[in-house]
Design a protein around this motif. Structure first.
Motif, short mmCIF file in Angstrom:
data_model
loop_
_atom_site.label_atom_id
_atom_site.label_comp_id
_atom_site.label_asym_id
_atom_site.label_seq_id
_atom_site.Cartn_x
_atom_site.Cartn_y
_atom_site.Cartn_z
N HIS A 1 19.56 -99.23 9.48
CA HIS A 1 20.40 -99.34 10.68
C HIS A 1 21.72 -100.07 10.42
O HIS A 1 22.42 -100.43 11.37
CB HIS A 1 19.63 -100.01 11.83
CG HIS A 1 18.33 -99.34 12.13
ND1 HIS A 1 18.25 -98.07 12.66
CD2 HIS A 1 17.04 -99.76 11.94
CE1 HIS A 1 16.97 -97.72 12.80
NE2 HIS A 1 16.22 -98.73 12.37
N CYS B 1 21.00 -95.04 9.26
CA CYS B 1 22.22 -95.83 9.14
C CYS B 1 23.37 -95.05 9.75
O CYS B 1 23.24 -93.88 10.12
CB CYS B 1 22.52 -96.16 7.67
SG CYS B 1 22.90 -94.70 6.66
N GLN C 1 18.70 -89.47 12.17
CA GLN C 1 18.61 -90.83 11.66
C GLN C 1 19.93 -91.29 11.03
O GLN C 1 20.16 -92.48 10.85
CB GLN C 1 17.47 -90.97 10.64
CG GLN C 1 17.74 -90.39 9.26
CD GLN C 1 17.61 -88.87 9.23
OE1 GLN C 1 17.24 -88.26 10.24
NE2 GLN C 1 17.90 -88.28 8.11
#
Length: 264
Positions: free
Chosen positions: A101, A126, A145
């Motif tokens: 992240h 990320c 994601q």
């Protein structure tokens, strides 16, 4: 010092004019600098030494020349295929530096492309900020994601990256946990350089938009010099490299850069 007619300049302005003179003549002697700027030989040598540490001149016996530039730029695909295994090893190490992240900025270098390939392959959650069209194409199909922030501008076909004022403005509005970038050359003094002024400008901007800057580096970069200075090695906090020689490791250590490398 000669007794000719000359105008005195502040040191910074004098050194700037010395570089301009060198670019025009390609080489100068200490005696010519004394005559041109009305300074002592010691002052001229000290100015040249300072300019050399910035990668702007190369000192010679009795004077200076312009640094030898690196060869003309190869297309992105050709550069990506060169030393691909080394770049993958560097990408593997760099990947371990990224926490889930986080937001990362990557430049248009081929080594950064391999890092993004690893991020996509590992499905690491990320946010990726980039001016690289090649990275955008790679990350666009990564799935939910990976969030992609594409920074546009003027496209350089050879590097497949966006540059120019719009790119700089776009980067200035963004901030990341880490920046990952590579450079064309690192001088003995630690000056990082690039043959293209617009690419150098983008890399400068990237360095200023993250909490930590990470240099992705290979041995051939050390000792190579291009005409446009990006920054000093001291402006990055970490470097990732493999199979580096002792002299290269020492250059990084002298700049206070923490080196990450595998055990190979």
């Amino acid at each position: 010092m000669t007794s000719g007619v000359y105008r005195r300049y502040a040191p910074a302005e004098r050194r700037r004019r010395m570089v301009a003179l060198l670019r025009k003549r390609r080489s100068v002697t200490i005696a010519e600098l004394e005559e041109q700027f009305g300074v002592s030989a010691m002052t001229a040598r000290r100015d040249l030494a300072m300019l050399e540490t910035r990668g702007l001149v190369s000192r010679t016996w009795g004077g200076a020349t312009m640094p030898s530039p690196v060869s003309s730029e190869q297309p992105f695909a050709e550069r990506r295929d060169q030393d691909a295994e080394t770049k993958r090893r560097i990408a593997d190490i760099a990947l371990r530096m990224i926490e889930p992240h986080e937001t990362v900025i990557v430049d248009g270098s081929t080594t950064a492309w391999f890092l993004i390939e690893r991020i996509v392959g590992e499905q690491l959650p990320c946010t990726i900020i980039t001016n690289s069209l090649a990275v955008m194409e790679l990350a666009a199909d990564a799935g939910p994601q990976v969030q992609l922030v594409a920074v546009g501008g003027l496209l350089r076909p050879s590097s497949r990256s966006f540059v120019g004022p719009a790119t700089i403005r776009g980067l200035g509005e963004l901030y990341a946990d880490r920046a990952f970038l590579s450079v064309h050359g690192i001088g003995p003094d630690g000056a990082m350089t690039d043959p293209d002024p617009l690419e150098a400008e983008v890399k400068q901007a990237i360095l200023g938009q993250s909490k930590e800057a990470v240099l992705l580096v290979q041995q051939p970069k050390f000792g190579a010099i291009a005409q446009n200075r990006i920054a000093a090695l001291a402006d990055v906090s970490h470097a990732v490299g493999v199979d580096l020689e002792d002299d290269a490791v020492a250059v990084l250590a002298d700049a206070g850069v923490q080196l990450h490398r595998d055990a190979a």
